[in-house]
Design an enzyme around this catalytic site. Structure first.
Site, PDB file in Angstrom:
ATOM      1  N   ASP A 231     -11.158  28.842 -47.404  1.00 19.34           N
ATOM      2  CA  ASP A 231     -11.276  27.380 -47.536  1.00 19.34           C
ATOM      3  C   ASP A 231     -12.302  26.882 -46.520  1.00 19.34           C
ATOM      4  OD1 ASP A 231     -10.493  24.722 -48.508  1.00 19.34           O
ATOM      5  OD2 ASP A 231      -9.647  24.449 -46.514  1.00 19.34           O
TER       6      ASP A 231
ATOM      7  N   TYR B 288     -16.833  20.350 -46.628  1.00 18.56           N
ATOM      8  CA  TYR B 288     -17.771  20.783 -47.661  1.00 18.56           C
ATOM      9  C   TYR B 288     -18.020  19.674 -48.696  1.00 18.56           C
ATOM     10  CZ  TYR B 288     -17.601  25.850 -46.599  1.00 18.56           C
ATOM     11  OH  TYR B 288     -17.727  27.096 -46.030  1.00 18.56           O
ATOM     12  N   GLY B 289     -17.068  18.756 -48.777  1.00 18.29           N
ATOM     13  CA  GLY B 289     -17.044  17.796 -49.885  1.00 18.29           C
ATOM     14  C   GLY B 289     -18.285  16.947 -50.039  1.00 18.29           C
TER      15      GLY B 289
ATOM     16  N   CYS C 292     -10.122  26.290 -52.282  1.00 18.07           N
ATOM     17  CA  CYS C 292     -10.898  25.093 -51.988  1.00 18.07           C
ATOM     18  C   CYS C 292     -11.499  24.631 -53.316  1.00 18.07           C
ATOM     19  CB  CYS C 292     -12.005  25.461 -51.003  1.00 18.07           C
ATOM     20  SG  CYS C 292     -13.168  24.131 -50.679  1.00 18.07           S
ATOM     21  N   ASN C 293     -11.200  23.403 -53.683  1.00 12.47           N
ATOM     22  CA  ASN C 293     -11.718  22.902 -54.962  1.00 12.47           C
ATOM     23  C   ASN C 293     -13.226  22.757 -54.937  1.00 12.47           C
ATOM     24  OD1 ASN C 293      -9.373  21.939 -56.881  1.00 12.47           O
ATOM     25  ND2 ASN C 293      -8.714  21.625 -54.775  1.00 12.47           N
ATOM     26  N   THR C 294     -13.755  22.331 -53.796  1.00 10.02           N
ATOM     27  CA  THR C 294     -15.200  22.109 -53.713  1.00 10.02           C
ATOM     28  C   THR C 294     -15.937  23.437 -53.904  1.00 10.02           C
ATOM     29  OG1 THR C 294     -14.641  20.372 -52.130  1.00 10.02           O
ATOM     30  CG2 THR C 294     -16.969  20.935 -52.353  1.00 10.02           C
TER      31      THR C 294
ATOM     32  N   CYS D 201      -7.789  18.493 -54.142  1.00 10.20           N
ATOM     33  CA  CYS D 201      -8.413  18.963 -52.900  1.00 10.20           C
ATOM     34  C   CYS D 201      -7.261  19.550 -52.112  1.00 10.20           C
ATOM     35  CB  CYS D 201      -9.049  17.803 -52.132  1.00 10.20           C
ATOM     36  SG  CYS D 201      -9.564  18.279 -50.466  1.00 10.20           S
ATOM     37  N   THR D 202      -7.447  20.763 -51.621  1.00 11.27           N
ATOM     38  CA  THR D 202      -6.309  21.461 -51.019  1.00 11.27           C
ATOM     39  C   THR D 202      -5.872  20.840 -49.688  1.00 11.27           C
ATOM     40  OG1 THR D 202      -7.865  23.088 -50.096  1.00 11.27           O
ATOM     41  CG2 THR D 202      -6.806  23.620 -52.186  1.00 11.27           C
TER      42      THR D 202
HETATM   43  N1  DGL Z   1     -10.150  21.642 -49.152  1.00 10.61           N
HETATM   44  C1  DGL Z   1     -11.318  21.540 -49.885  1.00 10.61           C
HETATM   45  C2  DGL Z   1     -11.112  21.200 -51.344  1.00 10.61           C
HETATM   46  O1  DGL Z   1     -10.116  21.586 -51.899  1.00 10.61           O
HETATM   47  C3  DGL Z   1     -12.537  20.896 -49.320  1.00 10.61           C
HETATM   48  C4  DGL Z   1     -12.451  19.876 -48.300  1.00 10.61           C
HETATM   49  C5  DGL Z   1     -13.811  19.647 -47.656  1.00 10.61           C
HETATM   50  O2  DGL Z   1     -14.187  20.519 -46.869  1.00 10.61           O
HETATM   51  O3  DGL Z   1     -14.428  18.638 -47.943  1.00 10.61           O
HETATM   52  O4  DGL Z   1     -11.958  20.608 -51.963  1.00 10.61           O
END
Ligand code: DGL
Length: 273
Positions: free
Chosen positions: A10, A42-43, A73-75, A192-193
């Site tokens: 993540d 990361y978003g 991580c969804n992103t 988003c996790t």
């Molecule tokens: N936890 C991550 C997700 O599921 C990303 C969060 C991030 O770093 O912006 O998208």
């Protein structure tokens, strides 16, 4: 033969919400968690940057002896998974696999809703990648997904600003915005996790009839079924019930803050990607 761990990647702490549910469901395996805290969030980063960072994370986990890496991580799942699966995996031996968190969620969309109107909170990167909308349309064309990006939520969570009025303000703003789009929304996915950490705050501003969906259980169940279907890979996984933690950030800070996510004390090591 059984000597490979399962890697969980993540951008920071968010994947711990997924790891927790996976370990509860599949406690027998060994896990290596890697959070790229030094470079989170990361978003708000470009496609190329998220791809490059995610690939570095995956390669590091492969080098540490992971046969299977889950992008928790969804992103990363939205921006990097497909390229890694289609281009990069060929460089490694043929049994290595990388999975994401979007498919386990979209394949269950029909179980969340009776009105066929679902809301979704995610990072700007995930929303713009449109992966949920595209996947969702393919699987369940009768369901409409409404996306709301919440760019400030991850920084608030990463900085442990969970219980204050400022956070309430930013949560309520996005909840109201999403609900104003369609009054028939009857479920909202936390795509988003990191967001399960804000569940109780989000809940404060939601009518009780609206379901709030976290991904941990969905991903854990999907992983279990994936391993049942891929016994050639499952047989390579070591079963000593261990979890190792790595962060690209400061290990002490990671240890401290991760207690909020895991409700237990851990000892992480720092590394550079
Ligand atoms: N936890 C991550 C997700 O599921 C990303 C969060 C991030 O770093 O912006 O998208």
């Amino acid at each position: 033969m059984r000597k490979q761990a399962i890697g969980i990647f993540d951008s920071g702490y968010g994947g711990l919400t997924i790891l927790k549910d996976i370990v509860e469901r599949l406690p027998q395996y060994d896990y290596i968690y890697l959070g790229d805290n030094a470079r989170a969030p990361y978003g708000n980063k470009s496609f190329d940057t998220v791809y490059e960072y995610t690939l570095q994370g995956v390669e590091t986990l492969f080098n540490k002896g992971c046969e299977l890496v889950l992008l928790a991580c969804n992103t990363s799942s939205a921006k990097a998974l497909r390229s890694i699966q289609q281009k990069d995996l060929q460089k490694w031996n043929s049994t290595k696999r990388v999975l994401g968190v979007i498919r386990p969620t979209t394949e269950r969309l029909n179980t969340f809703t009776t009105t066929n109107k679902i809301g979704l909170f995610a990072t700007t990167g995930t929303v713009r990648a449109q992966s949920y909308v595209i996947e969702g349309q393919k699987l369940f064309p009768e369901i409409t997904l409404y996306q709301e990006d919440c760019p400030i939520w991850v920084p608030l969570i990463e900085n442990n600003e969970l219980a204050n009025k400022g956070t309430d303000y930013f949560v309520q703003q996005h909840v109201n915005h999403l609900l104003a789009i369609d009054k028939d929304i009857d479920a909202i996915i936390l795509a988003c996790t990191h967001y399960p950490l804000l569940s109780s705050t989000i809940r404060k501003f939601l009518p009780p009839s609206i379901k709030l969906i976290s991904q941990g259980i969905l991903v854990a169940t999907a992983l279990e079924s994936y391993l049942q279907r891929h016994s050639e890979l499952e047989q390579l996984l070591s079963i000593n019930q261990s979890v190792q933690y790595f962060t690209t950030g400061d290990a002490e800070i990671f240890n401290q803050r991760s207690t909020v996510f895991l409700k237990q004390t851990i000892r992480a090591n720092s590394l550079h990607l």
